[in-house]
Scaffold this active site. Structure first.
Site, short mmCIF file in Angstrom:
data_model
loop_
_atom_site.label_atom_id
_atom_site.label_comp_id
_atom_site.label_asym_id
_atom_site.label_seq_id
_atom_site.Cartn_x
_atom_site.Cartn_y
_atom_site.Cartn_z
N ASN A 43 0.89 -1.50 0.11
CA ASN A 43 -0.07 0.00 0.03
C ASN A 43 0.84 1.26 0.01
O ASN A 43 0.59 2.15 -0.70
CB ASN A 43 -0.98 -0.06 1.41
CG ASN A 43 -2.30 -1.13 1.23
OD1 ASN A 43 -2.27 -1.67 -0.03
ND2 ASN A 43 -2.77 -1.11 2.20
N ARG A 374 -10.19 -4.84 -13.68
CA ARG A 374 -9.14 -5.74 -13.16
C ARG A 374 -9.57 -7.26 -13.25
O ARG A 374 -10.54 -7.41 -12.59
CB ARG A 374 -8.80 -5.55 -11.92
CG ARG A 374 -8.36 -3.82 -11.76
CD ARG A 374 -7.77 -3.58 -10.22
NE ARG A 374 -7.68 -2.11 -9.84
CZ ARG A 374 -6.66 -1.52 -10.44
NH1 ARG A 374 -5.83 -1.86 -11.30
NH2 ARG A 374 -6.83 -0.24 -9.95
N ARG A 404 -5.04 1.66 -13.34
CA ARG A 404 -3.69 1.91 -12.77
C ARG A 404 -3.00 0.61 -12.57
O ARG A 404 -3.75 -0.35 -11.62
CB ARG A 404 -4.00 2.91 -11.55
CG ARG A 404 -2.25 3.25 -11.41
CD ARG A 404 -2.52 4.35 -10.30
NE ARG A 404 -2.62 5.43 -10.54
CZ ARG A 404 -3.70 6.27 -9.91
NH1 ARG A 404 -4.39 5.81 -8.95
NH2 ARG A 404 -3.89 7.60 -10.38
N HIS A 434 -15.59 2.77 -15.06
CA HIS A 434 -15.43 2.09 -13.76
C HIS A 434 -16.64 1.27 -13.34
O HIS A 434 -16.45 0.30 -12.50
CB HIS A 434 -15.02 2.97 -12.69
CG HIS A 434 -14.56 2.34 -11.32
ND1 HIS A 434 -15.09 2.46 -9.99
CD2 HIS A 434 -13.38 1.63 -11.12
CE1 HIS A 434 -14.31 1.80 -9.13
NE2 HIS A 434 -13.36 1.19 -9.92
N TYR A 467 -11.97 -9.80 -1.04
CA TYR A 467 -12.52 -8.71 -1.45
C TYR A 467 -14.21 -8.59 -0.82
O TYR A 467 -14.59 -9.69 -1.52
CB TYR A 467 -12.46 -7.97 -2.71
CG TYR A 467 -11.03 -7.37 -2.95
CD1 TYR A 467 -10.02 -7.93 -2.54
CD2 TYR A 467 -11.20 -6.09 -3.87
CE1 TYR A 467 -8.79 -7.23 -2.70
CE2 TYR A 467 -10.00 -5.70 -4.16
CZ TYR A 467 -8.76 -6.29 -3.67
OH TYR A 467 -7.52 -5.67 -3.87
N ARG A 568 -13.64 2.17 4.51
CA ARG A 568 -12.72 1.53 4.98
C ARG A 568 -11.22 2.37 4.84
O ARG A 568 -10.47 2.21 5.54
CB ARG A 568 -12.44 0.48 3.83
CG ARG A 568 -11.48 -0.40 3.97
CD ARG A 568 -10.90 -1.39 2.59
NE ARG A 568 -9.98 -0.57 1.94
CZ ARG A 568 -10.52 -0.71 0.56
NH1 ARG A 568 -11.38 -1.16 -0.11
NH2 ARG A 568 -9.48 0.00 -0.18
N HIS A 595 -14.86 -3.77 0.54
CA HIS A 595 -14.77 -3.04 -0.56
C HIS A 595 -15.86 -2.61 -1.34
O HIS A 595 -16.16 -1.88 -2.44
CB HIS A 595 -14.34 -4.34 -1.80
CG HIS A 595 -13.73 -3.45 -2.96
ND1 HIS A 595 -14.28 -3.77 -4.33
CD2 HIS A 595 -12.81 -2.51 -3.34
CE1 HIS A 595 -13.75 -2.91 -5.15
NE2 HIS A 595 -12.73 -2.42 -4.87
#
Length: 689
Positions: A43, A374, A404, A434, A467, A568, A595
């Site tokens: 992270n 992703r 990204r 997204h 997740y 979160r 998430h």
């Protein structure tokens, strides 16, 4: 009165501190404590690659403009970041020492090149000779030559070498540790079968330095690790003759030349070598130069070898098939009749894969449209879609090339999908897609039937195991009509999508009107509170940083609306003195990554609920294609609200989000301990449908 906000980047460091708390918690199994240390490190790497790099670029602009974007001057934020990071690094180092003591109790040791038995020395020499040496490329450093290119995310060994006859002179070299080729961990032979000895790859190399440099005749070697974090952002040029894919490829190459944003090194490193590296990397006092312990690139520890005593996985950590699908042969048959809410990783992701596989083989299915952001490395989603094409279906994938750090893999997916005959959409040149959407169309008796799903998380079966997300499967005609409109807009990237997206009547879509609809919901709660009637809202998100929505929260709290937040990560809101009802905000960090994005508004008892792909961030609301789907069936509303309430009662893994970001755990004032991720499993397992 002036309103307060916490800087976004400082609150993010508060989130990473919560991750570190999990590593500190001795009640957490040892292998998970190590994994949390790896997550913390990974992270932080990404934070420096993106956010710190952005702050440094922002310092070149007018301070007033940047302050509005960052809530505070970037230079001041960077100063705070450096102080916090150094403090967290000290906590990290103490935690790692404690973890190593716990590892020793289980007879698991990490040995360096100085503490090997004779048989281990022979093994390490042979292993290096047979497996590693061909991947090791030593580079000698010179004053009059430029610094060689240092790859981002790589680990390097800095070496100072001397001969006995040299009094004051050293030769310097660096070696990139070939982790990709050889892995980070080497298991050593031991005389005690119950003992597990591991060695890090860099120590294997350091042990063999006399062999590597034997032809130079050096007598003394000092070697210590370091890493460089670089600016990972890249700008896409405006050349209309260049395709988006070509621009992404060019951007990836430019990323490799990014400016260093952080230099982390072993504090025992040779001082002259350290000064030499800092000079060669053109680092200055304003850069983050951070002394650390021996081990760097701790992200590899997320995949620490399975060497501990058998860990019995709690039943609450085992995914199960949703009861609606447990006694049916086809997921499709259920979805056409009713909506089903899946909550991962409690529910198995197999049901999503099964639905796509069924569609690939169903002779009545004509087309499948899906978004991809992703994907898993060996994506079962993609395999099902390719099978659908081979079975004559028209398949469209909206593939976001600008996800990204997934740009390269998505470029490869683009090539493969197009080769298989899939129609690949790349979205708009100036905004990311997204939204997580899928629509499947079949033709039965001259009638078109549509069904599909909308999710809060990526269509990725690998991350779905860790997740915590929601996905709703539905055949609701109004919902499907809106999803079709979004895909229609995506299929025409050169046409202004405004009219098409604004025609959606059920989904909340950004950038067109999601923000306005959220504000309208909050305004209704404010009206009810001012009238003395019940007014309540619950927001669950990864990040809350959009200033306009936070101001609206302040207005609602001042009016007396009961606001509960489960956030979160980034949380920039701060309780003000004039609030009639203080905002109750918590963050839950546990084995699963929270998430999901959920919005609940009491709405005079109508209880409007949405699940969404969008956080409360300006980028999601104004610069991305996002979608929030309303939960329409009463039983699913009840189920989803119950899940939120379980989390709001968490008194084991929930931390209070306050102005000072102290990350204090919610106090357990009752005899019953409520760990929400465990309680959610029990709740879902016992649900009757």
């Amino acid at each position: 009165m002036p309103q307060e906000f916490n800087p976004r980047d400082i609150t993010w460091l508060g989130f990473n501190a919560r991750v570190l708390q999990e590593a500190m918690d001795k009640s957490v199994p040892i292998h998970l404590r190590i994994r949390f240390l790896g997550i913390f490190s990974n992270n932080l790497d990404e934070f420096f690659r993106v956010r710190v790099a952005g702050l440094k670029r922002a310092m070149d602009f007018k301070q007033k403009v940047v302050s509005e974007s960052f809530y505070e001057a970037p230079s001041k934020i960077l100063q705070k970041i450096n102080k916090l990071v150094i403090r967290q690094q000290e906590d990290f180092d103490r935690t790692w020492k404690d973890v190593q003591r716990e590892m020793a109790k289980e007879k698991v040791f990490i040995k360096d090149h100085k503490h090997l038995t004779p048989s281990q020395k022979a093994f390490v020499f042979k292993y290096f000779d047979e497996e590693v040496e061909s991947n090791v490329i030593p580079i000698l450093l010179h004053d009059n030559k430029p610094m060689p290119y240092l790859r981002e995310k790589s680990l390097f060994i800095g070496i100072a070498m001397r001969r006995k006859e040299w009094q004051y002179e050293s030769q310097y070299a660096i070696i990139e540790v070939p982790v990709t080729a050889n892995g980070r961990f080497v298991q050593l032979p031991t005389e005690n079968p119950e003992q597990k000895d591991l060695m890090l790859l860099e120590d294997v190399i350091i042990y063999n330095l006399p062999h590597i440099f034997s032809y130079f005749g050096y007598d003394e070697f000092t070697a210590h690790c370091f890493k460089v974090t670089k600016d990972a952002e890249f700008d896409l040029d405006n050349d209309i003759n260049t395709t988006l894919a070509d621009k992404i490829e060019k951007g990836i190459k430019s990323r490799r030349k990014g400016k260093p944003t952080r230099f982390v090194f072993d504090k025992e490193m040779d001082k002259a070598l350290l000064e030499f590296l800092i000079k060669k990397l053109n680092l200055s006092k304003k850069d983050s130069i951070i002394p650390g312990q021996k081990i760097h690139n701790f992200r590899h520890f997320m995949d620490f070898p399975d060497v501990f005593k058998a860990y019995e996985k709690p039943v609450e950590r085992t995914s199960f098939t949703h009861p609606e699908f447990a006694n049916t042969q086809r997921v499709t048959d259920v979805i056409i009749k009713k909506d089903v809410l899946l909550t991962f990783p409690y529910h198995s992701y197999d049901s999503v894969i099964d639905l796509l596989r069924e569609s690939a083989m169903d002779p009545d299915v004509r087309s499948i449209q899906i978004t991809a952001y992703r994907l898993a490395p060996n994506s079962k989603i993609i395999n099902a879609l390719i099978n659908a094409v081979r079975n004559g279906k028209a398949v469209t994938v909206m593939l976001e090339l600008r996800a990204r750090f997934d740009e390269e893999s998505n470029l490869l997916w683009k090539e493969r999908l197009e080769m298989e005959g899939v129609k690949v959409l790349l979205g708009f040149p100036n905004r990311k897609v997204h939204a997580k959407l899928c629509v499947i169309k079949k033709r039965v008796n001259n009638k078109t039937i549509q069904y599909g799903f909308v999710s809060t998380g990526n269509f990725n079966e690998k991350t779905a195991k860790i997740y915590a997300d929601h996905l709703i499967m539905t055949s609701n005609r109004s919902i499907m009509a809106d999803i079709n409109k979004i895909f229609l807009a995506l299929s025409k990237p050169k046409v202004d999508p405004t009219v098409t997206l604004r025609s959606c009547t059920n989904l909340l879509v950004s950038p067109e009107f999601m923000r306005a609809k959220i504000i309208a919901h909050i305004d209704r709660e404010i009206e009810e509170a001012k009238a003395g009637r019940k007014a309540e809202m619950i927001i669950k998100a990864n990040s809350v940083s959009d200033r306009t929505l936070i101001k609206k929260l302040y207005e609602a709290a001042e009016a007396g609306v009961k606001i509960k937040m489960i956030v979160r990560g980034i949380y920039c809101a701060v309780n003000q003195k004039n609030f009639k009802e203080k905002i109750y905000a918590i963050s839950i960090v546990d084995e699963y990554l929270e998430h999901a994005r959920v919005m609940y508004f009491y709405s005079k008892g109508a209880e409007n609920m949405y699940i969404s792909s969008a956080d409360w961030m300006t980028r999601n609301l104004d610069y991305r294609i996002e979608a929030a789907i309303p939960i329409l069936e009463k039983n699913l509303k009840k189920e989803l609200k119950a899940l939120l309430e379980i989390q709001l009662r968490d008194n084991v893994k929930a931390r209070i989000l306050d102005k000072n970001m102290r990350n204090e755990y919610v106090q357990c004032n009752s005899a019953e301990k409520i760990r929400s991720q465990i309680e959610i499993y029990k709740f879902l397992k016992n649900q009757k449908y």
